[in-house]
Motif scaffolding. Structure first.
Motif, mmCIF file in Angstrom:
data_model
loop_
_atom_site.group_PDB
_atom_site.id
_atom_site.type_symbol
_atom_site.label_atom_id
_atom_site.label_comp_id
_atom_site.label_asym_id
_atom_site.label_seq_id
_atom_site.Cartn_x
_atom_site.Cartn_y
_atom_site.Cartn_z
ATOM 1 N N ASP A 1 4.806 5.686 -5.130
ATOM 2 C CA ASP A 1 4.983 5.604 -6.439
ATOM 3 C C ASP A 1 3.982 6.621 -7.257
ATOM 4 O O ASP A 1 4.664 7.269 -7.980
ATOM 5 C CB ASP A 1 4.521 4.221 -7.219
ATOM 6 N N MET B 266 0.816 -1.176 -0.057
ATOM 7 C CA MET B 266 -0.224 -0.034 0.047
ATOM 8 C C MET B 266 0.973 1.155 0.070
ATOM 9 O O MET B 266 0.655 2.122 -0.811
ATOM 10 C CB MET B 266 -0.921 0.026 1.278
ATOM 11 N N LEU B 267 1.863 1.347 0.953
ATOM 12 C CA LEU B 267 2.748 2.358 1.050
ATOM 13 C C LEU B 267 3.305 2.640 -0.021
ATOM 14 O O LEU B 267 3.716 3.682 -0.604
ATOM 15 C CB LEU B 267 3.599 2.242 2.178
ATOM 16 N N THR B 268 3.859 1.613 -0.924
ATOM 17 C CA THR B 268 4.739 1.617 -2.014
ATOM 18 C C THR B 268 3.875 2.106 -3.115
ATOM 19 O O THR B 268 4.490 3.035 -3.962
ATOM 20 C CB THR B 268 5.374 0.057 -2.444
ATOM 21 N N ARG B 269 2.804 1.922 -3.201
ATOM 22 C CA ARG B 269 1.884 2.185 -4.110
ATOM 23 C C ARG B 269 1.502 3.848 -4.053
ATOM 24 O O ARG B 269 1.528 4.738 -4.981
ATOM 25 C CB ARG B 269 0.208 1.566 -4.312
ATOM 26 N N VAL B 270 1.331 4.399 -2.962
ATOM 27 C CA VAL B 270 1.127 5.943 -2.631
ATOM 28 C C VAL B 270 2.359 6.577 -3.006
ATOM 29 O O VAL B 270 2.457 7.692 -3.677
ATOM 30 C CB VAL B 270 1.113 6.041 -0.936
ATOM 31 N N GLU C 186 13.246 3.711 1.074
ATOM 32 C CA GLU C 186 12.187 2.631 1.070
ATOM 33 C C GLU C 186 13.100 1.141 0.477
ATOM 34 O O GLU C 186 12.813 0.290 0.949
ATOM 35 C CB GLU C 186 11.169 2.914 -0.079
#
Length: 179
Positions: free
Chosen positions: A7, A1-5, A148
């Motif tokens: 990105d 989820m955090l990676t998508r945000v 990250e």
């Protein structure tokens, strides 16, 4: 989820970098046309410089995530197994440290110029923090992207930036790992 945000943030900064690149072209073209008509565009060089800084720094995190940064991967690609992971962690830790220091001082500089109400010295004065903000945001996002990937590497996962690069050996490509 955090990676998508993240990105989405990196992609948005990349789009802004593109917008500032187009702005440079518009400024240069308008300056050429103005000179042909015997006029000048006040502070055109200064504004083009501000746009160049914004383009350069806002594009850092996006380019890093896409594997577009020039990296020296000689040791990483030559190593196998745990040694490869160690090289990745060390490289990312060094990069995170350097960019963290750079981000801290850049944000501090922008904050100081905001508090002091500093303005540019060109024909058209503008608050100095404004053109510096693109640099500060870009450096901060780049630091977060590296951090990250460092965490991912520490957890034994492939850093996201490896999805955009190719390993000359082929089969031992960390980008082939799922993330």
């Amino acid at each position: 989820m955090l990676t998508r945000v993240l990105d989405i943030l990196y992609r948005g900064a990349g789009v802004l970098a593109g917008v500032f690149l187009v702005a440079i072209a518009v400024i240069v073209a308008s300056q050429i046309v103005a000179r042909l008509m015997g006029k000048i565009v006040p502070s055109a060089d200064e504004f083009a410089g501000f746009c160049l800084a914004a383009t350069s720094f806002l594009g850092l995190a996006f380019a890093f995530r896409e594997g577009s940064h020039i990296r020296v991967t000689l040791f990483v690609h030559a190593a196998r197994g745990w040694l490869r992971q160690v090289f990745l962690v060390v490289a990312l830790a060094i990069a995170a440290t350097i960019m963290g220091i750079f981000a801290w001082h850049t944000l501090k500089m922008v904050g100081q110029n905001l508090m002091r109400n500093e303005v540019t010295s060109g024909l058209i004065p503008m608050p100095l923090w404004l053109p510096q903000a693109g640099m500060a945001i870009g450096v901060l996002l780049f630091f977060i992207a590296i951090l990250e990937d460092l965490v991912r590497a520490l957890l034994g996962k492939s850093p996201v930036f490896t999805t955009g690069e190719s390993d000359p050996r082929g089969s031992d490509n960390p980008a082939a790992d799922t993330h």
